[in-house]
Design an enzyme around this catalytic site. Structure first.
Site, PDB file in Angstrom:
ATOM      1  N   THR A 147       0.829  -1.206   0.000  1.00 31.24           N
ATOM      2  CA  THR A 147       0.000   0.000   0.000  1.00 31.24           C
ATOM      3  C   THR A 147       0.864   1.257   0.000  1.00 31.24           C
ATOM      4  O   THR A 147       1.962   1.269   0.584  1.00 31.24           O
ATOM      5  CB  THR A 147      -0.953   0.010   1.221  1.00 31.24           C
ATOM      6  OG1 THR A 147      -1.580   1.287   1.301  1.00 31.24           O
ATOM      7  CG2 THR A 147      -0.257  -0.254   2.534  1.00 31.24           C
ATOM      8  N   SER A 182      -1.447   3.512  10.418  1.00 28.98           N
ATOM      9  CA  SER A 182      -2.336   2.629  11.197  1.00 28.98           C
ATOM     10  C   SER A 182      -1.631   1.285  11.380  1.00 28.98           C
ATOM     11  O   SER A 182      -0.657   0.986  10.674  1.00 28.98           O
ATOM     12  CB  SER A 182      -3.663   2.399  10.464  1.00 28.98           C
ATOM     13  OG  SER A 182      -3.467   1.498   9.373  1.00 28.98           O
ATOM     14  N   TYR A 184      -2.841  -1.442  10.461  1.00 28.95           N
ATOM     15  CA  TYR A 184      -3.018  -2.152   9.183  1.00 28.95           C
ATOM     16  C   TYR A 184      -1.866  -1.807   8.233  1.00 28.95           C
ATOM     17  O   TYR A 184      -1.205  -2.683   7.680  1.00 28.95           O
ATOM     18  CB  TYR A 184      -4.369  -1.801   8.527  1.00 28.95           C
ATOM     19  CG  TYR A 184      -4.302  -1.913   7.030  1.00 28.95           C
ATOM     20  CD1 TYR A 184      -4.233  -3.159   6.412  1.00 28.95           C
ATOM     21  CD2 TYR A 184      -4.225  -0.772   6.211  1.00 28.95           C
ATOM     22  CE1 TYR A 184      -4.097  -3.271   5.036  1.00 28.95           C
ATOM     23  CE2 TYR A 184      -4.090  -0.877   4.846  1.00 28.95           C
ATOM     24  CZ  TYR A 184      -4.033  -2.126   4.256  1.00 28.95           C
ATOM     25  OH  TYR A 184      -3.878  -2.228   2.904  1.00 28.95           O
ATOM     26  N   HIS A 185      -1.659  -0.472   8.027  1.00 31.81           N
ATOM     27  CA  HIS A 185      -0.601  -0.076   7.100  1.00 31.81           C
ATOM     28  C   HIS A 185       0.757  -0.614   7.572  1.00 31.81           C
ATOM     29  O   HIS A 185       1.598  -1.010   6.769  1.00 31.81           O
ATOM     30  CB  HIS A 185      -0.569   1.451   6.951  1.00 31.81           C
ATOM     31  CG  HIS A 185      -1.767   2.017   6.222  1.00 31.81           C
ATOM     32  ND1 HIS A 185      -2.863   2.534   6.877  1.00 31.81           N
ATOM     33  CD2 HIS A 185      -2.055   2.119   4.909  1.00 31.81           C
ATOM     34  CE1 HIS A 185      -3.751   2.952   5.983  1.00 31.81           C
ATOM     35  NE2 HIS A 185      -3.296   2.710   4.778  1.00 31.81           N
ATOM     36  N   LYS A 188       1.637  -4.120   6.501  1.00 31.61           N
ATOM     37  CA  LYS A 188       2.179  -4.226   5.133  1.00 31.61           C
ATOM     38  C   LYS A 188       3.661  -3.839   5.109  1.00 31.61           C
ATOM     39  O   LYS A 188       4.420  -4.328   4.281  1.00 31.61           O
ATOM     40  CB  LYS A 188       1.384  -3.324   4.196  1.00 31.61           C
ATOM     41  CG  LYS A 188      -0.097  -3.693   4.110  1.00 31.61           C
ATOM     42  CD  LYS A 188      -0.425  -4.330   2.784  1.00 31.61           C
ATOM     43  CE  LYS A 188      -1.866  -4.775   2.716  1.00 31.61           C
ATOM     44  NZ  LYS A 188      -2.201  -5.453   1.477  1.00 31.61           N
TER      45      LYS A 188
HETATM   46  N1  USQ Z   1     -11.304   9.918   4.640  1.00 30.04           N
HETATM   47  C1  USQ Z   1     -12.145  11.012   4.799  1.00 30.04           C
HETATM   48  N2  USQ Z   1     -13.469  10.771   4.903  1.00 30.04           N
HETATM   49  C2  USQ Z   1     -14.021   9.518   4.835  1.00 30.04           C
HETATM   50  C3  USQ Z   1     -13.154   8.421   4.662  1.00 30.04           C
HETATM   51  C4  USQ Z   1     -11.795   8.657   4.575  1.00 30.04           C
HETATM   52  O1  USQ Z   1     -11.692  12.152   4.850  1.00 30.04           O
HETATM   53  O2  USQ Z   1     -15.240   9.404   4.949  1.00 30.04           O
HETATM   54  C5  USQ Z   1      -9.841  10.149   4.519  1.00 30.04           C
HETATM   55  C6  USQ Z   1      -8.999   9.451   5.582  1.00 30.04           C
HETATM   56  O3  USQ Z   1      -8.927  10.197   6.759  1.00 30.04           O
HETATM   57  C7  USQ Z   1      -7.665   9.317   4.830  1.00 30.04           C
HETATM   58  C8  USQ Z   1      -8.071   9.179   3.369  1.00 30.04           C
HETATM   59  O4  USQ Z   1      -9.424   9.624   3.293  1.00 30.04           O
HETATM   60  O5  USQ Z   1      -6.937  10.502   4.968  1.00 30.04           O
HETATM   61  C9  USQ Z   1      -8.002   7.761   2.836  1.00 30.04           C
HETATM   62  O6  USQ Z   1      -8.799   6.949   3.674  1.00 30.04           O
HETATM   63  P1  USQ Z   1      -9.483   5.610   3.104  1.00 30.04           P
HETATM   64  O7  USQ Z   1     -10.363   5.065   4.176  1.00 30.04           O
HETATM   65  O8  USQ Z   1     -10.087   5.862   1.762  1.00 30.04           O
HETATM   66  O9  USQ Z   1      -8.204   4.724   2.807  1.00 30.04           O
HETATM   67  P2  USQ Z   1      -7.138   4.077   3.799  1.00 30.04           P
HETATM   68  O10 USQ Z   1      -7.602   3.965   5.187  1.00 30.04           O
HETATM   69  O11 USQ Z   1      -5.849   4.807   3.582  1.00 30.04           O
HETATM   70  O12 USQ Z   1      -7.029   2.612   3.215  1.00 30.04           O
HETATM   71  C10 USQ Z   1      -7.446   2.277   1.886  1.00 30.04           C
HETATM   72  C11 USQ Z   1      -7.664   0.783   1.821  1.00 30.04           C
HETATM   73  C12 USQ Z   1      -6.346   0.085   2.100  1.00 30.04           C
HETATM   74  C13 USQ Z   1      -5.300   0.585   1.129  1.00 30.04           C
HETATM   75  C14 USQ Z   1      -5.172   2.100   1.216  1.00 30.04           C
HETATM   76  C15 USQ Z   1      -4.269   2.705   0.186  1.00 30.04           C
HETATM   77  O13 USQ Z   1      -8.645   0.377   2.764  1.00 30.04           O
HETATM   78  O14 USQ Z   1      -6.527  -1.319   1.959  1.00 30.04           O
HETATM   79  O15 USQ Z   1      -4.065   0.020   1.458  1.00 30.04           O
HETATM   80  O16 USQ Z   1      -6.479   2.672   0.970  1.00 30.04           O
HETATM   81  S1  USQ Z   1      -3.476   4.155   0.772  1.00 30.04           S
HETATM   82  O17 USQ Z   1      -4.479   5.095   1.279  1.00 30.04           O
HETATM   83  O18 USQ Z   1      -2.752   4.736  -0.315  1.00 30.04           O
HETATM   84  O19 USQ Z   1      -2.631   3.738   1.870  1.00 30.04           O
END
Ligand code: USQ
Length: 389
Positions: A147, A182, A184-185, A188
């Site tokens: 990720t 997190s 989770y991250h 990985k």
């Molecule tokens: N966010 C908001 N509002 C929401 C949901 C999320 O502002 O309603 C924000 C979060 O605070 C964060 C960002 O959007 O800053 C991304 O959150 P996310 O829930 O879309 O993604 P994340 O938790 O980072 O995890 C997801 C996948 C994970 C993958 C990752 C890629 O669940 O499996 O590894 O995206 S990355 O984000 O590039 O690490």
């Protein structure tokens, strides 16, 4: 591509099932592995997908009826070494595509038990894959879903996995420093370290795909018959930002950027995920090589994303509202973000951009299923730091 034996770990999931169909349609011999724990976790945290999903067995049957192609299935837990060893001995894969992990940052932050489940499932599962590759298929190529979140949001450019550091006049090529957001991250990050070690010491071949946030509901294959669709989550635990914002717009509830919404992330369409995995498979890592590709096509801030959904919804006659809610996570809300992503375009990736799919393949599709939206599961419930701490 020459016909290959492709083993897909996590074959019942959002990306695993579309990947299985994609490779099967191209004529490869595909087997999927899953223990359905994700479905159980969904039930435990009240997070059903927007459109109910048939069982994996049913989907494999529908696929066979629609295309005449067979997908093999193994049911079991990757954290059990003997189970993994048996699959490798039996199927002897040429390519392993590993999605078989707990994928949610909020889930991993729900409490100690969920943190342990996440890290044991992810880290031990990947270790068992490494052991089986070494023993049974040392020439196979592992394509592992990492990720972009492994890097976090450092105040320097993010390279593709590796960085050359000069320190006190000496130079070395090191894994890029990680600052994930997190448990989770972090799981990985641990996987990446274990995999790099296995390549360096045991000569395995691994491509770590550091993927951004995926969005989308459809691929060419999900459209081939009813019942082949993939799971689409919009809840606070398993739903990701863009998918959630689209459902929020259609449901008529406010779109929820967390905090200031200046958080920047890399995004990509689910269709591009499949192509990236295929490109990695077509151009395998060399023996002993731990290769990292940064896998996303566009960078947006969360605020921009919310605005894009609002304006696409307006084009469809929906008046969406945006409400910044208190950020449940501990993360930077304004930061530098400049990740490199050259390797996949160089291999031939032609991105599907968000502006091309937002209206037709997302909002329009969600509108068809508007009655199924459960508004109770939208607002964030998991805090990174609890109020009493
Ligand atoms: N966010 C908001 N509002 C929401 C949901 C999320 O502002 O309603 C924000 C979060 O605070 C964060 C960002 O959007 O800053 C991304 O959150 P996310 O829930 O879309 O993604 P994340 O938790 O980072 O995890 C997801 C996948 C994970 C993958 C990752 C890629 O669940 O499996 O590894 O995206 S990355 O984000 O590039 O690490």
């Amino acid at each position: 591509m020459v016909k290959k034996k492709v083993l897909i770990l996590g074959g019942d999931g959002y990306l695993g099932w579309p990947t299985a169909m994609y490779f099967s349609r191209k004529g490869h011999d595909v087997a999927v592995v899953d223990n359905f724990i994700k479905r159980q976790w969904e039930a435990e945290v009240e997070a059903e997908p927007l459109i109910p999903i048939p069982s994996l067995q049913q989907r494999i049957r529908i696929w066979k009826q629609a295309t005449g192609k067979k997908i093999r299935m193994y049911v079991g837990n990757l954290a059990h070494e003997r189970f993994v060893a048996r699959i490798f001995r039996d199927f002897k894969p040429d390519v392993i595509i590993h999605y078989g992990e707990q994928p949610s940052a909020p889930f991993s932050m729900m409490g100690n038990e969920r943190t342990n489940e996440t890290q044991i499932n992810n880290v031990v599962g990947t270790l068992n894959v490494i052991y089986s590759m070494k023993r049974s298929t040392p020439e196979a190529h592992l394509i592992k879903l990492g990720t972009m979140g492994e890097y976090g949001t450092p105040n320097i450019d993010i390279e593709e996995g590796w960085i050359t550091i000069t320190h006190k006049g000496r130079k070395d090529r090191m894994l890029f420093p990680k600052k994930p957001g997190s448990f989770y991250h972090l799981s990985k990050v641990h996987d990446s370290n274990n995999l790099e070690f296995a390549c360096r010491v045991w000569g395995l071949r691994v491509t770590d795909l550091n993927q951004g946030v995926v969005y989308g509901m459809e691929t060419e294959e999900t459209k081939l018959a009813d019942g082949l669709h993939t799971s689409f989550h919009y809840d606070d635990i398993f739903g990701t930002a863009l998918n959630r914002f689209c459902v929020q717009a259609v449901a008529g509830v406010p779109i929820t950027p967390y905090g200031k919404g200046g958080q920047k992330r890399g995004f990509l369409n689910i269709v591009d995920t499949l192509r990236c995995v295929e490109l990695a498979a077509l151009h395998p890592a060399k023996k002993g090589e731990f290769r990292v590709f940064n896998q996303f096509t566009e960078v947006f801030s969360i605020r921009e994303l919310a605005e894009k959904v609002k304006s696409a919804a307006a084009d469809m006659g929906i008046r969406a509202k945006i409400r910044h809610v208190r950020n449940p996570r501990t993360e930077l809300e304004q930061h530098y973000y400049n990740p490199v992503h050259r390797a996949l375009p160089k291999l031939g990736l032609k991105p599907h951009l968000l502006s091309d799919v937002l209206v037709e393949s997302m909002l329009a599709k969600i509108i068809e299923h508007k009655d199924l939206i459960n508004e109770e599961i939208i607002m964030p419930r998991v805090l990174w730091v609890s109020k009493t701490e």
